[in-house]
Design a protein around this motif. Structure first.
Motif, PDB file in Angstrom:
ATOM      1  N   GLY A   1      -2.285  -2.092  -0.864  1.00  0.00           N
ATOM      2  CA  GLY A   1      -3.487  -2.942  -0.885  1.00  0.00           C
ATOM      3  C   GLY A   1      -3.160  -4.413  -0.663  1.00  0.00           C
ATOM      4  O   GLY A   1      -3.861  -5.120   0.068  1.00  0.00           O
ATOM      5  N   GLU A   2      -2.074  -4.874  -1.272  1.00  0.00           N
ATOM      6  CA  GLU A   2      -1.667  -6.269  -1.079  1.00  0.00           C
ATOM      7  C   GLU A   2      -1.297  -6.555   0.384  1.00  0.00           C
ATOM      8  O   GLU A   2      -1.663  -7.593   0.943  1.00  0.00           O
ATOM      9  CB  GLU A   2      -0.450  -6.587  -1.966  1.00  0.00           C
ATOM     10  N   LEU A   3      -0.553  -5.614   0.982  1.00  0.00           N
ATOM     11  CA  LEU A   3      -0.125  -5.825   2.363  1.00  0.00           C
ATOM     12  C   LEU A   3      -1.329  -5.786   3.299  1.00  0.00           C
ATOM     13  O   LEU A   3      -1.449  -6.614   4.208  1.00  0.00           O
ATOM     14  CB  LEU A   3       0.915  -4.769   2.764  1.00  0.00           C
ATOM     15  N   LYS A   4      -2.218  -4.859   3.063  1.00  0.00           N
ATOM     16  CA  LYS A   4      -3.411  -4.737   3.915  1.00  0.00           C
ATOM     17  C   LYS A   4      -4.248  -6.027   3.835  1.00  0.00           C
ATOM     18  O   LYS A   4      -4.683  -6.563   4.866  1.00  0.00           O
ATOM     19  CB  LYS A   4      -4.237  -3.531   3.469  1.00  0.00           C
ATOM     20  N   ALA A   5      -4.411  -6.540   2.633  1.00  0.00           N
ATOM     21  CA  ALA A   5      -5.182  -7.781   2.461  1.00  0.00           C
ATOM     22  C   ALA A   5      -4.459  -8.954   3.134  1.00  0.00           C
ATOM     23  O   ALA A   5      -5.091  -9.801   3.790  1.00  0.00           O
ATOM     24  CB  ALA A   5      -5.381  -8.066   0.969  1.00  0.00           C
ATOM     25  N   PHE A   6      -3.143  -8.992   2.992  1.00  0.00           N
ATOM     26  CA  PHE A   6      -2.369 -10.061   3.623  1.00  0.00           C
ATOM     27  C   PHE A   6      -2.545 -10.035   5.143  1.00  0.00           C
ATOM     28  O   PHE A   6      -2.768 -11.065   5.783  1.00  0.00           O
ATOM     29  CB  PHE A   6      -0.885  -9.920   3.260  1.00  0.00           C
TER      30      PHE A   6
END
Lengths: 141, 141, 141, 141
Positions: free
Chosen positions: B6-11
């Motif tokens: 989720g963090e990578l996708k948002a980034f």
């Protein structure tokens, strides 16, 4: 050279219209071609520079143009190997240029190199080499 | 792994929104990532297959994802060398997938390989290797 | 697999005796081969590690073996593109190993990858990909 | 250029004596070097032509020479990526030449290209590009 600048430009517009997203033909010589891409926000990557894939696409299409200018309008010539070294950070909103030069054109394969420049910088920002496979029937439409 | 899916996708959505044109993150593991690209007419080249630059972009962004999933959200990690072999003709309108795997993650550089698949074909259509340069300050935003 | 380990070993000794300077065949499977090189002082470079060209030669000959094991003893199969990433410093006087795996074998070209290991180290020290051109007459002597 | 032809030749003979098996320095300029290899039976592969690894070694050592001529006698500069396209069959018993040219010399990495020629043939037989990693302490012995 078998194909004129005008013939190649018309061929690319007809058979590869989305190729314009990779760059547009500027010059065509015997065994070489130059393409240019106006850079906009869609071409940038984190850090605000031109993204790698944008330069790869420009290099690949420039070599396609150099090859078709040499052997005729053979749409099915396809890249088999592509290698690129990224050397310098291009300017963010300056156009990028590619100069593609054929190193060898054989009966069934071709090899070439491409230097990529960022407008306003003297040294190339990237350098690519690639091989193209040429289908047996070497005649364009 | 330091970064969640989720963090990578948002980034990626925040810092590299046009990266979605190259592919979207599907899965993230320790040292690997999978991305997918729905293919439409803009991705095709003469002959009606997925163009080389489309697969190059997908491979490059998949490796960027695998690397950032491993080392943290370091936006300025940049590709230094990219090499790809095109092996089989992908289907024209089937999605393409990339599986990126890190082979080495050092302090200042990383090496990885990517296999690209066309939905419905068992064998990979292309295989890429690449090196990434990691800037000294290895901390994301 | 069309060729046995013994047949391939005999072929290499007969037709490519100096190939032993690059490595000797250890194992042969369907689409893969392993070669080994005992390292001596002649294989070292400044810094006391195995030189790059030694690993390149080992990788190239290992792929040649994997390919000939698959398609038959076609001496004139030749490398057309070779790409290698050096990832870790091998031990100075430990044997190096190469595991070559075919990724594609077509009618006129083949693609493969090779991982190179230094005895005693778990992670590969180098990773190569290469393309081979297969001459039309695919029959060995 | 920081290093003279004589200094570099002496350095290579002292620190990399087995390098002579890959080629000997012929000329050195600002950002380029030329090396030559006399070809004998040990350099041939099945088919009677110069083997791929022989040309890879020559290219790699020629670039090492060009780089050390430029940055000083830094023995621990190491190849990180090496890519070569084999384009034409060299003559069997003619010397091969390599001309290495630096494309970029940065603080920690360098990029260059090498053209390889077979004596008596006008067109290059192979073309390589490579990246070198330069260790932090840039001073020779």
């Amino acid at each position: 050279m078998q194909v004129t600048f005008g013939e190649l430009k018309a061929f690319l517009e007809d058979h590869f219209p989305q190729g314009a997203a990779y760059g547009t033909l500027q010059e065509l010589g015997d065994g070489w071609a130059e393409m240019k891409l106006e850079v906009d926000d869609d071409h940038l990557r984190p850090g605000g520079t031109v993204s790698g894939p944008v330069m790869m696409g420009l290099a690949d299409v420039a070599m396609y143009a150099a090859l078709l200018g040499k052997i005729g309008l053979v749409p099915l010539a396809v890249t088999t190997n592509f290698n690129i070294n990224f050397m310098r950070k291009p300017a963010a909103h300056a156009a990028v240029w590619a100069r593609a030069t054929l190193l060898k054109v054989g009966r069934t394969m071709a090899v070439g190199e491409v230097s990529i420049y960022s407008t306003g910088m003297e040294e190339p920002v990237a350098h690519a080499t690639m091989t193209y496979s040429i289908p047996p029937e070497k005649h364009g439409p």
